[in-house]
Design an enzyme around this catalytic site. Structure first.
Site, PDB file in Angstrom:
ATOM      1  N   LYS A   1       0.848  -1.207   0.000  1.00 48.38           N
ATOM      2  CA  LYS A   1       0.000   0.000   0.000  1.00 48.38           C
ATOM      3  C   LYS A   1       0.881   1.253   0.000  1.00 48.38           C
ATOM      4  O   LYS A   1       0.596   2.229  -0.690  1.00 48.38           O
ATOM      5  CB  LYS A   1      -0.939  -0.013   1.219  1.00 48.38           C
ATOM      6  CG  LYS A   1      -2.024  -1.082   1.117  1.00 48.38           C
ATOM      7  CD  LYS A   1      -2.833  -1.234   2.404  1.00 48.38           C
ATOM      8  CE  LYS A   1      -3.737  -2.457   2.326  1.00 48.38           C
ATOM      9  NZ  LYS A   1      -4.520  -2.689   3.541  1.00 48.38           N
TER      10      LYS A   1
ATOM     11  N   GLN B   1      -4.655  -1.786   9.633  1.00 44.82           N
ATOM     12  CA  GLN B   1      -4.497  -3.103   9.011  1.00 44.82           C
ATOM     13  C   GLN B   1      -5.063  -4.183   9.941  1.00 44.82           C
ATOM     14  O   GLN B   1      -4.712  -4.263  11.112  1.00 44.82           O
ATOM     15  CB  GLN B   1      -3.004  -3.356   8.709  1.00 44.82           C
ATOM     16  CG  GLN B   1      -2.727  -4.591   7.885  1.00 44.82           C
ATOM     17  CD  GLN B   1      -3.341  -4.540   6.482  1.00 44.82           C
ATOM     18  OE1 GLN B   1      -3.456  -3.487   5.879  1.00 44.82           O
ATOM     19  NE2 GLN B   1      -3.750  -5.691   5.973  1.00 44.82           N
TER      20      GLN B   1
ATOM     21  N   ASP C   1     -11.011   2.493   4.260  1.00 40.48           N
ATOM     22  CA  ASP C   1     -11.334   1.065   4.144  1.00 40.48           C
ATOM     23  C   ASP C   1     -12.847   0.834   4.160  1.00 40.48           C
ATOM     24  O   ASP C   1     -13.307  -0.282   3.936  1.00 40.48           O
ATOM     25  CB  ASP C   1     -10.705   0.279   5.303  1.00 40.48           C
ATOM     26  CG  ASP C   1      -9.449  -0.468   4.870  1.00 40.48           C
ATOM     27  OD1 ASP C   1      -9.348  -0.811   3.687  1.00 40.48           O
ATOM     28  OD2 ASP C   1      -8.574  -0.690   5.736  1.00 40.48           O
TER      29      ASP C   1
HETATM   30  N1  GUN Z   1      -6.613  -7.291   6.089  1.00 41.78           N
HETATM   31  C1  GUN Z   1      -6.968  -8.068   5.049  1.00 41.78           C
HETATM   32  N2  GUN Z   1      -7.569  -7.326   4.090  1.00 41.78           N
HETATM   33  C2  GUN Z   1      -7.602  -6.052   4.548  1.00 41.78           C
HETATM   34  C3  GUN Z   1      -8.111  -4.829   4.007  1.00 41.78           C
HETATM   35  O1  GUN Z   1      -8.659  -4.743   2.909  1.00 41.78           O
HETATM   36  N3  GUN Z   1      -7.951  -3.737   4.805  1.00 41.78           N
HETATM   37  C4  GUN Z   1      -7.366  -3.808   6.023  1.00 41.78           C
HETATM   38  N4  GUN Z   1      -7.268  -2.684   6.725  1.00 41.78           N
HETATM   39  N5  GUN Z   1      -6.897  -4.912   6.545  1.00 41.78           N
HETATM   40  C5  GUN Z   1      -7.008  -6.041   5.796  1.00 41.78           C
END
Ligand code: GUN
Length: 281
Positions: free
Chosen positions: A49, A93, A115
């Site tokens: 990211k 995350q 998110d």
């Molecule tokens: N963990 C697995 N997929 C995701 C996601 O799309 N966003 C976040 N923040 N954590 C994750």
């Protein structure tokens, strides 16, 4: 043999668009990511990211906490990020090692929740008036649309552990007139239900979980799983699915890169919403 849906190619197009939108914003928007503990997969995603954000001209800030950090401390730091004008988007995350995820996510200002996990944004999505939709849900739908198959009236199952990921997918598919159901991975008669579905979206975090006998001939299969095998990543779908499914979004190269691209798009969207809010006040 299943046709492979290439998420990576679709992601490249979106990332180009985002780069362009960032230029027209006039100032680089900021994305803050919070990571807690040392889960290698989570660290890898956050690194991806970060790279993607920087390439798009988005500035990136990482708040890196040890496993022992208190929920209160994480929330305190989120509140500081909420107050900063240079931070357009905040993500935590998941999964968190042992913290109350709902409480942590609830601390994010919904207008910065890139998110789309905040209860307010989830509620908006259920009413089909969302502004920040979870990137993973957008990615799944885009991959399904890339098959160019008629979808109206078809059926889908989303097999997962966590409703925070599955419910937004159910809402988006329902809005497309697809009959979608969320199934827990330990659901009784899971195979009987999945083998009736025209689409299967699977996110359980177990290698080889989805076997050919659980899949209808010609179905669209979207693999959202991420599991470590030696030193590479594999999904939840057994390799022999290729001989039965009609379309397959693989791991790696499917949902992952597209989710990152939509996250960046949400950062731009959040920055734009915050800008118009400022100009009104
Ligand atoms: N963990 C697995 N997929 C995701 C996601 O799309 N966003 C976040 N923040 N954590 C994750």
């Amino acid at each position: 043999m299943a046709e492979i849906i290439h998420g990576k190619r679709l992601a490249e197009k979106i990332r180009e668009q985002v780069k362009h939108q960032v230029e027209t914003l006039g100032h680089p928007p900021g994305l803050a990511a919070i990571i807690v503990g040392n889960d290698p997969a989570s660290r890898l995603y956050v690194r991806l990211k970060e790279q993607a954000a920087k390439e798009a001209g988005i500035f990136f800030e990482l708040l890196d906490f040890p496993e022992e950090v208190s929920t209160g401390k994480i929330i305190k730091e989120i509140k500081k990020l909420n107050d900063r004008d240079d931070i357009a988007g905040i993500l935590v995350q998941l999964p968190l090692p042992s913290h109350d995820e709902d409480k942590v996510i609830a601390a994010i200002n919904p207008i910065k929740d890139v998110d789309g996990f905040h209860a307010k944004n989830r509620e908006h999505l259920a009413k089909e008036k969302a502004s920040l939709v979870p990137p993973v849900a957008l990615a799944v739908v885009q991959l399904i649309e890339a098959t160019h198959q008629p979808l109206r009236g078809k059926t889908a199952v989303i097999i997962g552990n966590n409703p925070i990921f599955a419910e937004p997918i159910v809402h988006l598919l329902k809005a497309m007139q697809v009959k979608a159901d969320f199934l827990q991975k330990d659901e009784t008669s899971l195979a009987a239900k999945s083998q009736m579905a025209d689409m299967i979206i699977i996110a359980v975090g177990k290698r080889n979980f989805l076997k050919p006998e659980m899949v209808k001939e010609g179905a669209i299969v979207i693999d959202v799983g991420t599991n470590k095998k030696e030193n590479h990543v594999v999904g939840d779908v057994s390799p022999s699915i290729k001989e039965k499914a009609g379309f397959l979004s693989p791991v790696p190269g499917g949902v992952g890169p597209l989710t990152v691209a939509y996250l960046l798009m949400n950062v731009v969207r959040a920055a734009t919403m915050q800008k118009s809010r400022h100009s009104k006040s």
